[in-house]
Design a protein around this motif. Structure first.
Motif, PDB file in Angstrom:
ATOM      1  N   VAL A 125     -13.351  -5.346  17.940  1.00 29.54           N
ATOM      2  CA  VAL A 125     -14.747  -4.916  17.914  1.00 29.54           C
ATOM      3  C   VAL A 125     -14.842  -3.641  17.088  1.00 29.54           C
ATOM      4  O   VAL A 125     -13.925  -2.813  17.099  1.00 29.54           O
ATOM      5  N   ALA A 126     -15.945  -3.515  16.380  1.00 31.79           N
ATOM      6  CA  ALA A 126     -16.225  -2.316  15.597  1.00 31.79           C
ATOM      7  C   ALA A 126     -17.416  -1.595  16.203  1.00 31.79           C
ATOM      8  O   ALA A 126     -18.323  -2.227  16.767  1.00 31.79           O
ATOM      9  N   GLY A 127     -17.428  -0.285  16.124  1.00 26.40           N
ATOM     10  CA  GLY A 127     -18.546   0.485  16.635  1.00 26.40           C
ATOM     11  C   GLY A 127     -19.835   0.109  15.928  1.00 26.40           C
ATOM     12  O   GLY A 127     -19.860  -0.126  14.711  1.00 26.40           O
ATOM     13  N   GLY A 128     -20.921   0.058  16.699  1.00 27.77           N
ATOM     14  CA  GLY A 128     -22.218  -0.277  16.113  1.00 27.77           C
ATOM     15  C   GLY A 128     -22.720   0.788  15.169  1.00 27.77           C
ATOM     16  O   GLY A 128     -23.642   0.539  14.382  1.00 27.77           O
ATOM     17  N   ASP A 129     -22.109   1.975  15.225  1.00 30.33           N
ATOM     18  CA  ASP A 129     -22.493   3.059  14.328  1.00 30.33           C
ATOM     19  C   ASP A 129     -21.664   3.081  13.055  1.00 30.33           C
ATOM     20  O   ASP A 129     -21.686   4.053  12.292  1.00 30.33           O
ATOM     21  N   THR A 130     -20.897   1.999  12.815  1.00 35.73           N
ATOM     22  CA  THR A 130     -20.143   1.862  11.566  1.00 35.73           C
ATOM     23  C   THR A 130     -20.773   0.752  10.732  1.00 35.73           C
ATOM     24  O   THR A 130     -21.645   0.015  11.207  1.00 35.73           O
ATOM     25  N   ASP A 131     -20.309   0.615   9.504  1.00 36.15           N
ATOM     26  CA  ASP A 131     -20.811  -0.468   8.644  1.00 36.15           C
ATOM     27  C   ASP A 131     -19.787  -1.590   8.527  1.00 36.15           C
ATOM     28  O   ASP A 131     -19.810  -2.376   7.583  1.00 36.15           O
ATOM     29  N   ILE A 132     -18.896  -1.679   9.503  1.00 30.58           N
ATOM     30  CA  ILE A 132     -17.851  -2.708   9.512  1.00 30.58           C
ATOM     31  C   ILE A 132     -18.438  -4.000  10.072  1.00 30.58           C
ATOM     32  O   ILE A 132     -18.894  -4.038  11.217  1.00 30.58           O
ATOM     33  N   GLU A 133     -18.434  -5.057   9.274  1.00 32.50           N
ATOM     34  CA  GLU A 133     -19.054  -6.326   9.676  1.00 32.50           C
ATOM     35  C   GLU A 133     -18.043  -7.447   9.875  1.00 32.50           C
ATOM     36  O   GLU A 133     -18.249  -8.331  10.712  1.00 32.50           O
ATOM     37  N   THR A 134     -16.957  -7.451   9.095  1.00 32.27           N
ATOM     38  CA  THR A 134     -15.969  -8.530   9.135  1.00 32.27           C
ATOM     39  C   THR A 134     -14.568  -7.922   9.033  1.00 32.27           C
ATOM     40  O   THR A 134     -14.417  -6.748   8.651  1.00 32.27           O
ATOM     41  N   PRO A 135     -13.523  -8.697   9.340  1.00 31.19           N
ATOM     42  CA  PRO A 135     -12.167  -8.182   9.180  1.00 31.19           C
ATOM     43  C   PRO A 135     -11.860  -7.727   7.756  1.00 31.19           C
ATOM     44  O   PRO A 135     -11.016  -6.845   7.554  1.00 31.19           O
ATOM     45  N   ALA A 136     -12.546  -8.299   6.782  1.00 34.56           N
ATOM     46  CA  ALA A 136     -12.309  -7.892   5.387  1.00 34.56           C
ATOM     47  C   ALA A 136     -12.746  -6.455   5.120  1.00 34.56           C
ATOM     48  O   ALA A 136     -12.342  -5.851   4.118  1.00 34.56           O
ATOM     49  N   ASP A 137     -13.545  -5.862   6.017  1.00 36.72           N
ATOM     50  CA  ASP A 137     -14.032  -4.489   5.843  1.00 36.72           C
ATOM     51  C   ASP A 137     -13.083  -3.446   6.431  1.00 36.72           C
ATOM     52  O   ASP A 137     -13.409  -2.254   6.441  1.00 36.72           O
ATOM     53  N   LEU A 138     -11.925  -3.853   6.925  1.00 34.51           N
ATOM     54  CA  LEU A 138     -11.068  -2.951   7.684  1.00 34.51           C
ATOM     55  C   LEU A 138     -10.181  -1.997   6.879  1.00 34.51           C
ATOM     56  O   LEU A 138      -9.727  -0.990   7.437  1.00 34.51           O
ATOM     57  N   PRO A 139      -9.856  -2.253   5.619  1.00 34.68           N
ATOM     58  CA  PRO A 139      -8.989  -1.313   4.904  1.00 34.68           C
ATOM     59  C   PRO A 139      -9.501   0.128   4.971  1.00 34.68           C
ATOM     60  O   PRO A 139     -10.667   0.400   4.699  1.00 34.68           O
ATOM     61  N   GLY A 140      -8.616   1.020   5.425  1.00 31.41           N
ATOM     62  CA  GLY A 140      -8.940   2.441   5.464  1.00 31.41           C
ATOM     63  C   GLY A 140      -9.665   2.923   6.698  1.00 31.41           C
ATOM     64  O   GLY A 140      -9.822   4.132   6.891  1.00 31.41           O
ATOM     65  N   VAL A 141     -10.120   2.017   7.587  1.00 33.63           N
ATOM     66  CA  VAL A 141     -10.863   2.462   8.767  1.00 33.63           C
ATOM     67  C   VAL A 141      -9.884   2.778   9.901  1.00 33.63           C
ATOM     68  O   VAL A 141      -8.724   2.345   9.894  1.00 33.63           O
TER      69      VAL A 141
END
Length: 376
Positions: A125-141
């Motif tokens: 799960v990603a925080g709702g206050d982030t712009d992470i939508e899919t696993p592809a958005d994970l680099p660097g987070v």
């Protein structure tokens, strides 16, 4: 009138007591037991508590829970005889295979057995206050990891593999326990964490920063091939019950078994048989403890695969109930044979290491190399 009411009340109370006594006579359990579980705030702890309460009320068995945020903390009391059962995660697979923390010289392959295991889903799960939508958005987070918890580590690594990533591609934030990691997520201190849908902390996050599930669709065959390469434990599962999830808004996660009621292979067969029977008979008393509890029904929780083989006492009761079949037997026999092979390899590796003067610090690397070159 008053006397009649008293007599009726007394008769009702007597009938209730007699009914409970007859119910309790159907099983024989120890008066007290100690179980280990995941730590406070986890769905595993909630479910263990609900089962313990039901067994206490219906069979007079007192169960003391000893929660821990680490795999070692949950398994060590079991191995040392300080606990009889544990509600475990995938660490029982690692302990059986002598991998991760269990590759240490003072551990080695553990002969564990499962009584029941609830079908579950796990994901990120990603925080709702982030712009992470899919696993592809994970680099660097920032992604939460738990020390000495190979189960949660594997969950995270497998989810990262779905997007072709490894832990080196994210900012690893280490926590001393699972509860500490969840508290940090709720507080907004880490962007992404691995969780199961029934985790209570998600309700806290829902009321604060919010969160979103990072779906891993089953139709993404390449992504799932990468998950399978990382671990064969998981399969695609669409989850419709849990925090932030509904029939209209399902989450596409990794399916596996969690928690798994676990004991040692040497546990008394009759006691295990009676415990599984008691959990079956008392199911109505704990099935509504959370949204996932209905999945503890034996038709769901009493089938293979699991992180370790099923115990003979559990198999005996499951077979009586018409749930266990020849296919389950075949899987169980194969898993036991794999553990026996690992135990034999371990013994051979120890002899060679002793002859070569391998230190305890160098042992884990030696063991992995030995296993890879001597695989049978």
């Amino acid at each position: 009138m008053f006397r009649s009411t008293i007599l009726k009340t007394a008769a009702l109370a007597a009938a209730l007591v007699c009914g409970q006594a007859a119910f309790a006579e159907e099983v024989t359990l120890p008066r007290t037991m100690i179980w280990t579980s995941y730590d406070l705030g986890s769905s595993g702890y909630v479910e263990a508590s609900a089962m313990a309460d039901a067994l206490d009320k219906q069979f007079g068995t007192t169960i003391r829970l000893t929660p821990s945020g680490t795999a070692i903390g949950r398994l060590l009391p079991l191995v040392r005889g300080r606990a009889s059962y544990g509600l475990m995660g995938n660490e029982i697979l690692f302990a059986s295979d002598a991998s991760y923390e269990f590759a240490a010289r003072d551990w080695g392959p553990q002969d564990l057995r499962v009584l029941l295991g609830r079908p579950a889903g796990v994901g990120l799960v990603a925080g709702g206050d982030t712009d992470i939508e899919t696993p592809a958005d994970l680099p660097g987070v920032s992604v939460g990891f738990v020390e000495a918890s190979p189960s949660t580590t594997l969950n995270t690594e497998a989810a990262l593999a779905f997007a072709g990533l490894t832990p080196d591609d994210v900012e690893k934030i280490m926590y001393p326990g699972y509860g500490a990691m969840l508290a940090a997520f709720v507080a907004g201190e880490v962007d992404v964490v691995p969780v199961t849908p029934a985790v209570a902390a998600l309700r806290e996050a829902e009321a604060g920063r919010g969160f979103r599930w990072l779906d891993m669709p089953g139709e993404d065959t390449e992504g799932w091939a990468r998950i399978s390469d990382r671990s064969s434990l998981f399969q695609p599962r669409t989850i419709t019950v849990g925090a932030g999830i509904s029939e209209d808004n399902p989450a596409q996660l990794m399916g596996y078994s969690y928690p798994q009621i676990t004991t040692l292979a040497t546990a008394d067969e009759d006691e295990v048989y009676n415990l599984v029977k008691a959990l079956d008979l008392s199911f109505p008393a704990y099935k509504d403890a959370n949204a996932d509890m209905p999945l503890w029904v034996l038709e769901e929780s009493g089938t293979t695969p699991s992180g370790a083989p099923f115990h003979p006492g559990a198999i005996r009761y499951l077979r009586e109930r018409g749930i266990w079949d020849d296919q389950d037997d075949a899987w169980n026999d194969k898993r036991i044979a794999a553990i026996e092979t690992t135990k034999a390899l371990w013994a051979e590796a120890v002899k060679e290491a002793d002859a070569s003067g391998v230190s305890n610090d160098d042992w884990p690397a030696f063991w992995e190399d030995y296993r890879a070159s001597h695989a049978r």
